[in-house]
Design a protein around this motif. Structure first.
Motif, PDB file in Angstrom:
ATOM      1  N   ILE A  30       0.825  -1.215   0.000  1.00  0.00           N
ATOM      2  CA  ILE A  30       0.000   0.000   0.000  1.00  0.00           C
ATOM      3  C   ILE A  30       0.862   1.270   0.000  1.00  0.00           C
ATOM      4  CG2 ILE A  30      -1.637   1.352   1.380  1.00  0.00           C
ATOM      5  CD1 ILE A  30      -3.102  -1.239   1.961  1.00  0.00           C
ATOM      6  N   PRO A  31       1.816   1.404   0.934  1.00  0.00           N
ATOM      7  CA  PRO A  31       2.669   2.602   0.859  1.00  0.00           C
ATOM      8  C   PRO A  31       3.436   2.645  -0.460  1.00  0.00           C
ATOM      9  CG  PRO A  31       3.355   1.178   2.676  1.00  0.00           C
ATOM     10  CD  PRO A  31       2.142   0.576   2.100  1.00  0.00           C
ATOM     11  N   GLY A  32       3.809   1.460  -0.957  1.00  0.00           N
ATOM     12  CA  GLY A  32       4.520   1.383  -2.236  1.00  0.00           C
ATOM     13  C   GLY A  32       3.678   1.925  -3.378  1.00  0.00           C
ATOM     14  N   ALA A  33       2.375   1.610  -3.365  1.00  0.00           N
ATOM     15  CA  ALA A  33       1.495   2.077  -4.439  1.00  0.00           C
ATOM     16  C   ALA A  33       1.423   3.606  -4.441  1.00  0.00           C
ATOM     17  CB  ALA A  33       0.097   1.486  -4.259  1.00  0.00           C
ATOM     18  N   ILE A  34       1.342   4.192  -3.249  1.00  0.00           N
ATOM     19  CA  ILE A  34       1.236   5.649  -3.164  1.00  0.00           C
ATOM     20  C   ILE A  34       2.533   6.298  -3.645  1.00  0.00           C
ATOM     21  CG2 ILE A  34       0.917   7.571  -1.562  1.00  0.00           C
ATOM     22  CD1 ILE A  34      -0.687   5.509   0.200  1.00  0.00           C
ATOM     23  N   LEU A  35       3.645   5.772  -3.108  1.00  0.00           N
ATOM     24  CA  LEU A  35       4.942   6.311  -3.499  1.00  0.00           C
ATOM     25  C   LEU A  35       5.192   6.101  -4.989  1.00  0.00           C
ATOM     26  CD1 LEU A  35       7.480   7.598  -2.246  1.00  0.00           C
ATOM     27  CD2 LEU A  35       8.451   5.296  -2.116  1.00  0.00           C
ATOM     28  N   GLY A  36       4.908   4.871  -5.463  1.00  0.00           N
ATOM     29  CA  GLY A  36       5.135   4.545  -6.870  1.00  0.00           C
ATOM     30  C   GLY A  36       4.305   5.438  -7.779  1.00  0.00           C
ATOM     31  N   GLY A  37       3.051   5.704  -7.399  1.00  0.00           N
ATOM     32  CA  GLY A  37       2.187   6.549  -8.209  1.00  0.00           C
ATOM     33  C   GLY A  37       2.740   7.958  -8.324  1.00  0.00           C
ATOM     34  N   LEU A  38       3.074   8.553  -7.178  1.00  0.00           N
ATOM     35  CA  LEU A  38       3.601   9.928  -7.191  1.00  0.00           C
ATOM     36  C   LEU A  38       4.903   9.999  -7.988  1.00  0.00           C
ATOM     37  CD1 LEU A  38       2.876  10.985  -3.513  1.00  0.00           C
ATOM     38  CD2 LEU A  38       1.785  11.852  -5.601  1.00  0.00           C
ATOM     39  N   LEU A  39       5.779   9.011  -7.737  1.00  0.00           N
ATOM     40  CA  LEU A  39       7.072   9.001  -8.428  1.00  0.00           C
ATOM     41  C   LEU A  39       6.881   8.902  -9.936  1.00  0.00           C
ATOM     42  CD1 LEU A  39      10.050   8.920  -7.476  1.00  0.00           C
ATOM     43  CD2 LEU A  39       9.986   6.457  -7.887  1.00  0.00           C
ATOM     44  N   LEU A  40       5.987   7.993 -10.346  1.00  0.00           N
ATOM     45  CA  LEU A  40       5.750   7.805 -11.776  1.00  0.00           C
ATOM     46  C   LEU A  40       5.194   9.086 -12.397  1.00  0.00           C
ATOM     47  CD1 LEU A  40       5.669   6.009 -14.263  1.00  0.00           C
ATOM     48  CD2 LEU A  40       3.430   5.203 -13.564  1.00  0.00           C
ATOM     49  N   GLY A  41       4.217   9.711 -11.717  1.00  0.00           N
ATOM     50  CA  GLY A  41       3.625  10.933 -12.248  1.00  0.00           C
ATOM     51  C   GLY A  41       4.671  12.030 -12.442  1.00  0.00           C
ATOM     52  N   ILE A  42       5.526  12.209 -11.437  1.00  0.00           N
ATOM     53  CA  ILE A  42       6.514  13.286 -11.496  1.00  0.00           C
ATOM     54  C   ILE A  42       7.600  12.968 -12.527  1.00  0.00           C
ATOM     55  CG2 ILE A  42       8.310  14.445 -10.161  1.00  0.00           C
ATOM     56  CD1 ILE A  42       6.428  14.132  -7.700  1.00  0.00           C
ATOM     57  N   LEU A  43       8.132  11.738 -12.473  1.00  0.00           N
ATOM     58  CA  LEU A  43       9.196  11.372 -13.418  1.00  0.00           C
ATOM     59  C   LEU A  43       8.701  11.452 -14.853  1.00  0.00           C
ATOM     60  CD1 LEU A  43      11.050   8.371 -11.737  1.00  0.00           C
ATOM     61  CD2 LEU A  43      11.821  10.739 -11.983  1.00  0.00           C
ATOM     62  N   GLU A  44       7.469  11.014 -15.053  1.00  0.00           N
ATOM     63  CA  GLU A  44       6.903  11.021 -16.401  1.00  0.00           C
ATOM     64  C   GLU A  44       6.813  12.456 -16.929  1.00  0.00           C
ATOM     65  OE1 GLU A  44       3.226   8.651 -18.258  1.00  0.00           O
ATOM     66  OE2 GLU A  44       2.626  10.256 -16.916  1.00  0.00           O
ATOM     67  N   ASN A  45       6.369  13.354 -16.057  1.00  0.00           N
ATOM     68  CA  ASN A  45       6.241  14.743 -16.486  1.00  0.00           C
ATOM     69  C   ASN A  45       7.610  15.378 -16.768  1.00  0.00           C
ATOM     70  OD1 ASN A  45       3.822  15.920 -17.064  1.00  0.00           O
ATOM     71  ND2 ASN A  45       3.934  17.376 -15.360  1.00  0.00           N
ATOM     72  N   ILE A  46       8.555  15.107 -15.878  1.00  0.00           N
ATOM     73  CA  ILE A  46       9.902  15.660 -16.080  1.00  0.00           C
ATOM     74  C   ILE A  46      10.494  15.121 -17.379  1.00  0.00           C
ATOM     75  CG2 ILE A  46      12.260  15.683 -15.187  1.00  0.00           C
ATOM     76  CD1 ILE A  46      11.139  15.686 -12.387  1.00  0.00           C
ATOM     77  N   ALA A  47      10.369  13.806 -17.587  1.00  0.00           N
ATOM     78  CA  ALA A  47      10.976  13.197 -18.774  1.00  0.00           C
ATOM     79  C   ALA A  47      10.303  13.700 -20.039  1.00  0.00           C
ATOM     80  CB  ALA A  47      10.886  11.679 -18.687  1.00  0.00           C
ATOM     81  N   SER A  48       8.983  13.861 -20.008  1.00  0.00           N
ATOM     82  CA  SER A  48       8.332  14.304 -21.239  1.00  0.00           C
ATOM     83  C   SER A  48       8.645  15.772 -21.491  1.00  0.00           C
ATOM     84  CB  SER A  48       6.824  14.061 -21.182  1.00  0.00           C
ATOM     85  OG  SER A  48       6.199  15.051 -20.413  1.00  0.00           O
ATOM     86  N   PHE A  49       8.939  16.524 -20.427  1.00  0.00           N
ATOM     87  CA  PHE A  49       9.319  17.932 -20.586  1.00  0.00           C
ATOM     88  C   PHE A  49      10.748  18.063 -21.110  1.00  0.00           C
ATOM     89  CE2 PHE A  49      11.112  21.835 -18.644  1.00  0.00           C
ATOM     90  CZ  PHE A  49      10.355  22.767 -19.336  1.00  0.00           C
ATOM     91  N   THR A  50      11.663  17.264 -20.554  1.00  0.00           N
ATOM     92  CA  THR A  50      13.074  17.419 -20.924  1.00  0.00           C
ATOM     93  C   THR A  50      13.472  16.575 -22.123  1.00  0.00           C
ATOM     94  OG1 THR A  50      13.645  15.720 -19.309  1.00  0.00           O
ATOM     95  CG2 THR A  50      13.834  17.990 -18.576  1.00  0.00           C
ATOM     96  N   ILE A  51      12.882  15.390 -22.279  1.00  0.00           N
ATOM     97  CA  ILE A  51      13.339  14.506 -23.361  1.00  0.00           C
ATOM     98  C   ILE A  51      12.440  14.639 -24.588  1.00  0.00           C
ATOM     99  CG2 ILE A  51      13.896  12.147 -24.035  1.00  0.00           C
ATOM    100  CD1 ILE A  51      14.316  11.551 -21.021  1.00  0.00           C
ATOM    101  N   SER A  52      11.208  14.182 -24.472  1.00  0.00           N
ATOM    102  CA  SER A  52      10.345  14.209 -25.654  1.00  0.00           C
ATOM    103  C   SER A  52       8.900  14.019 -25.235  1.00  0.00           C
ATOM    104  CB  SER A  52      10.756  13.077 -26.602  1.00  0.00           C
ATOM    105  OG  SER A  52       9.649  12.721 -27.399  1.00  0.00           O
ATOM    106  N   SER A  53       8.053  14.932 -25.601  1.00  0.00           N
ATOM    107  CA  SER A  53       6.655  14.796 -25.227  1.00  0.00           C
ATOM    108  C   SER A  53       5.941  13.794 -26.128  1.00  0.00           C
ATOM    109  CB  SER A  53       5.950  16.140 -25.252  1.00  0.00           C
ATOM    110  OG  SER A  53       5.981  16.650 -26.564  1.00  0.00           O
ATOM    111  N   ALA A  54       6.501  13.575 -27.328  1.00  0.00           N
ATOM    112  CA  ALA A  54       5.875  12.606 -28.229  1.00  0.00           C
ATOM    113  C   ALA A  54       5.932  11.207 -27.634  1.00  0.00           C
ATOM    114  CB  ALA A  54       6.566  12.621 -29.593  1.00  0.00           C
ATOM    115  N   TYR A  55       6.956  10.956 -26.835  1.00  0.00           N
ATOM    116  CA  TYR A  55       7.118   9.626 -26.261  1.00  0.00           C
ATOM    117  C   TYR A  55       6.606   9.545 -24.829  1.00  0.00           C
ATOM    118  CZ  TYR A  55       9.708   7.917 -30.252  1.00  0.00           C
ATOM    119  OH  TYR A  55      10.052   7.504 -31.504  1.00  0.00           O
TER     120      TYR A  55
END
Lengths: 290, 626
Positions: free
Chosen positions: A236-261
């Motif tokens: 359960i704590p993993g799901a919360i942490l994993g969700g937040l981490l994924l959301g933030i990393l995904e946004n950072i990566a699509s901003f810095t690397i490529s939004s198409a991907y």
């Protein structure tokens, strides 16, 4: 700018966390992964926007309560009819059957509400708040508030009520729980109902950010599963942490690397985790459930 | 009667009807739909091999199809290669990708594999969509030169109908052959029980890689044919939903049924065209249909297809069903003529050279030491009993010796080769075979197939010859079949050969497992409680057969709880307690050893006068269930 990216990533991550929690609950009590979770999101978003808000013109709080009740009832029914039957099957069969059920839900939404995307501005419209130069929409604040509230309530229920003890007992050993007089089927239905409510919340919170379409929930559902794996399968704590981490990393990566991907980033992250940290950040064995 | 000839006649008739459409002037639109059905049938068959037959969930078969299609298309457009070079190149490339995916599947299983393959499918779509310089982006590849072959009818669809159908039928015939011979047995064994498969010599890593390669190649072939025939590809043809549609075909055909996949491809492709008015509804119906089929009729259309194809499937016997006599167990009379003279040995030959050397073996599970610095020898030609209380590490010892658990420290040698550190299938190849505490048969397979899997002639069939189907493969198959029957007869259950193992009673299953363990004439046989769950008479029969096997030169390490059995058949005994060896020697001496008596056989009950009689601490009873 990075602050902005992180803030909106966190809002998306909170949604992933909600969805991931749904997976965790169903996994821990039924031992199956519901690959239809994304379609539960889609379906509830359609009911919420299409019927409750647009057709019936209900005020937001009423609609919110009603969708929660509706989805809980549907979840309990689906659990009885389909999902609790799957727990005796091989993982292969359960995976394919839930995928099939997802298609059914998605196509039902298509049949009932038609092909046109639905639009919904949310209870606060498009207003935003300026916090130290970072623009945060009221919708994003609502998402974070709702998710925090859910986490807290869930923690209290699990920690201090008999319901929580019963669910944990079923999670740990279904046969023994049944022999001790716990109505296992009802607990399973209840768990599934709760995970459906989580999906409904994800759906109505997402609706103002995306258009409501038949494909709206699919990717979110899959990324919620990725978040659960990253956080630690079944934790359960993993799901919360994993969700937040994924959301933030995904946004950072699509901003810095490529939004198409953008949609590929979650899966690339999954591959990295499976290669180097397959048990996730907070594995279930070590961390006790919240 | 519905003998072989009837079914073959039906099959020929069915294929003849399928060949008719171009000759009866069916319009080219419907011919095209049928061509697409055959192409889907090829791709779904690949998916069935990996998901239905080998049991690895793949949700990205459309990407394999796409890779084959784009590679073929690009080679045709950007180079001037003819199609008959471009297509094999595409198959080769996709096959390599399949091999990589197979290697991934060795580490990632179940749900992880499902989401990973789905993710890769999505990544494939995004790459194709965004790398416009290569793939043409959302517009796809256009104006690819279409193959044109002479044939009946006027349209391209009509000209290509028979070749596409021919290729499809050939692919199915080939897969059916692979299914019922060595490679197919290994795949099904992995699906039914991977651990048992590995202990019985199946190289699961290699088998999975091969099944992924075949899956990828069939997918690429479908994609390549699509390009050569339509002359156009776009990213939308190969999205996750298309993968799921292929999975639908496999499920509706009955997971693992080859003929069923073919029928389901026809149904899933043609039905939506036939019911165009219901276009809104059919995907919902298919989605719900999958759930219903899986829950209520898991064999799907395979029921029909497998009936017709039965002569080409394992476990088929022509004519009326043979009345299977009620087998009670081991028939010792048949032993002598089945395996040559059984030289009875009056006294165990003393001080023979050690066959298995266990040296300082330690195994930790987390903080628990299941085995702690255990050393002993198993001498050539003896039955060594391994006894001890529950939780003393006996099963862990067997698992370490058979290679399914690796020791944390120490070494195990068999003759001159080191066993520890090797994969279970390599340990089996060295001549170590085993049975499990809870019987682990491959339940979807026949008894005969179960016993054929570990036979050396099955194990020696190469992957390539298994796919091509050489004469030597069939010779090996025949030898494995005969040896398997011989082993079954030795145990006295030859009459069960064509039964599916899921239909057997526990005792029968145990005997099948024993036949499976001795069919390769192992040097060392590891038995983990072989008598558990057997009734009294059968237990003594079992002891007899084990002693006979020993007299034929087999060495046996047996874990047992029944003292009578141990005393009756073991030459020596090793006693474990809490992961440590506490005694070793001949059974009579060991039974008198005060340490053993105290730890295991039941020491004097020391009455603690201060406590109530009901709470007397005592050693564990010897016949306790484990």
């Amino acid at each position: 700018m990075l602050g902005q990216v992180i803030a909106s990533g966190a809002a998306m991550g909170a949604i992933y966390a909600l969805v991931a929690l749904g997976y965790v609950f169903v996994w821990n009590t039924m031992g199956i992964i519901n690959f239809a979770a994304g379609e539960f999101i889609t379906f509830s978003a359609y009911i919420f926007v299409g019927t409750l808000i647009t057709s019936l013109a209900l005020p937001f709080p009423f609609a919110l309560a009603l969708i929660a009740i509706l989805m809980a009832a549907m979840g309990a029914a689906f659990s009885r009819l389909v999902f609790s039957r799957l727990q005796r099957q091989r993982a292969l069969v359960a995976i394919i059957a839930t995928v099939g059920f997802g298609i059914f839900l998605k196509e039902m939404a298509h049949i009932i509400y038609g092909p046109e995307p639905l639009m919904y501005d949310g209870p606060f419209g498009m207003r935003t708040l300026d916090v130290a130069g970072i623009l945060i929409s009221y919708q994003q604040l609502l998402i974070l508030a709702v998710v925090t509230l859910i986490m807290a309530a869930q923690y209290l229920v699990f920690r201090y009520t008999m319901l929580g003890k019963v669910m944990r007992a079923v999670a740990m050993d279904r046969e023994t729980a049944a022999l001790m007089g716990i109505p296992v089927e009802r607990v399973l239905a209840g768990t599934f109902a709760y995970s459906s409510v989580l999906a409904a919340l994800a759906g109505l919170l997402l609706a103002p950010l995306f258009f409501v379409t038949v494909d709206m929930g699919t990717m979110v559902g899959l990324k919620g599963f990725v978040a659960m794996i990253i956080g630690g399968f079944g934790s359960i704590p993993g799901a919360i942490l994993g969700g937040l981490l994924l959301g933030i990393l995904e946004n950072i990566a699509s901003f810095t690397i490529s939004s198409a991907y953008k949609d590929a980033i979650a899966f690339a992250l999954l591959l990295v985790f499976l290669a180097f940290l397959p048990q996730g950040i907070l594995p279930e064995k070590v961390v006790d459930r919240a | 009667m519905t003998g072989t000839s009837t079914r073959v006649a039906l099959l020929v008739l069915f294929l003849a009807v399928l060949a008719l459409p171009p000759f009866i002037g069916l319009n080219s639109y419907y011919l095209q739909v049928l061509n697409l059905a055959w192409i889907a049938a090829i791709a779904a068959l690949g998916l069935n091999i990996v998901t239905g037959i080998t049991g690895q969930v793949v949700l990205g078969q459309a990407a394999m199809m796409g890779l084959g299609a784009y590679t073929t298309g690009l080679l045709l457009l950007k180079t001037s290669l003819p199609w008959w070079i471009a297509l094999p190149c595409a198959l080769l490339l996709t096959g390599l990708v399949g091999a990589a995916l197979g290697l991934i599947s060795v580490r990632i299983r179940g749900h992880y594999l499902a989401i990973t393959t789905l993710g890769l499918n999505e990544i494939f779509r995004l790459v194709v969509l965004n790398e416009e310089w290569l793939t043409g982006g959302a517009f796809g590849l256009r104006d690819i030169p279409v193959v044109n072959l002479p044939g009946p009818g006027a349209s391209t669809a009509s000209h290509l109908y028979l070749p596409v159908l021919g290729i499809t039928v050939a692919v199915y015939a080939l897969t059916l052959r692979v299914f019922r011979t060595r490679l197919g047995r290994d795949m099904r064994a992995i699906r039914d029980d991977e651990l048992a498969a590995e202990s019985m010599g199946v190289n699961s890593r290699m088998t999975k890689v091969v099944s992924f390669v075949v899956c990828a190649i069939w997918g690429a072939l479908a994609g390549g044919l699509y390009v050569l025939f339509i002359g156009f590809v776009s990213p939308n043809n190969f999205v996750v939903l298309e993968s799921i549609r292929l999975l639908l075909i496999v499920v509706i055909g009955g997971l693992g049924s080859i003929g069923g996949t073919f029928l389901a491809a026809l149904v899933v492709t043609v039905l939506p065209e036939a019911l165009r008015d219901l276009q809104m509804v059919y995907m919902a119906v298919f989605g719900l249909g999958v759930v219903i089929i899986l829950l209520l009729a898991p064999r799907g259309l395979g029921i029909l297809a497998d009936w017709i194809l039965a002569p080409f499937l394992p476990g088929y016997r022509d004519g009326p069903p043979v009345a299977v006599e009620q087998t009670t167990g081991i028939s010792l009379e048949r032993d002598g003529n089945a395996t040559g003279p059984a030289t009875t040995r009056a006294v165990p030959a003393p001080a023979e050279s050690p066959l298995l050397k266990v040296r300082n073996v330690t195994k930790h599970f987390g903080g628990v030491a299941a085995l702690n610095d255990v050393s002993f020898d198993v001498r050539e030609g003896e039955i060594l009993g391994l006894i001890g209380p529950n939780g003393s590490g006996k099963s862990t010892m067997i698992n370490v010796c058979s290679g399914i658990v690796q020791a944390s420290a120490g070494q195990i040698e068999l003759g001159s080769s080191v066993v520890s550190g090797r994969a279970a299938w390599d340990v089996h190849a060295l001549g170590v075979s085993r049975i499990f505490q809870n019987v682990r048969l491959w339940t979807s397979m026949t008894v005969l197939e179960n016993v054929m899997v570990p036979h050396p002639d099955s194990r020696r069939s190469g992957t390539i010859e298994s796919i091509i189907g050489t004469r030597s493969l069939f010779a090996k198959e025949e030898r494995a079949r005969e040896a398997a029957l011989e082993a079954l007869n030795l145990i006295g259950i030859g009459a069960l050969a064509d039964r599916t193992t899921s239909d057997l009673s526990f005792g029968q299953s145990r005997l099948v497992e024993l036949a499976r363990a001795i069919v390769n004439k192992p040097k060392l046989l590891l038995l983990d409680e072989p008598a558990a769950g057997l009734r009294g008479g059968l237990i003594m029969d079992l002891a007899d057969i084990l002693m006979r096997l020993r007299d034929q030169g087999m060495t046996i390490l047996v874990v047992e709880h029944r003292v009578k059995l141990i005393m009756g058949m073991c030459d020596r005994v090793v006693v474990l307690n809490l992961g440590e060896k506490i005694a070793e020697g001949n059974p009579v001496d060991v039974a008198r050893d005060p340490v053993v008596v105290d730890a295991y056989l039941g020491g004097k009950i020391k009455r603690d006068t201060t406590r109530a009689p009901g709470r007397v601490p005592r050693s564990e009873p010897i016949r306790s269930a484990s």
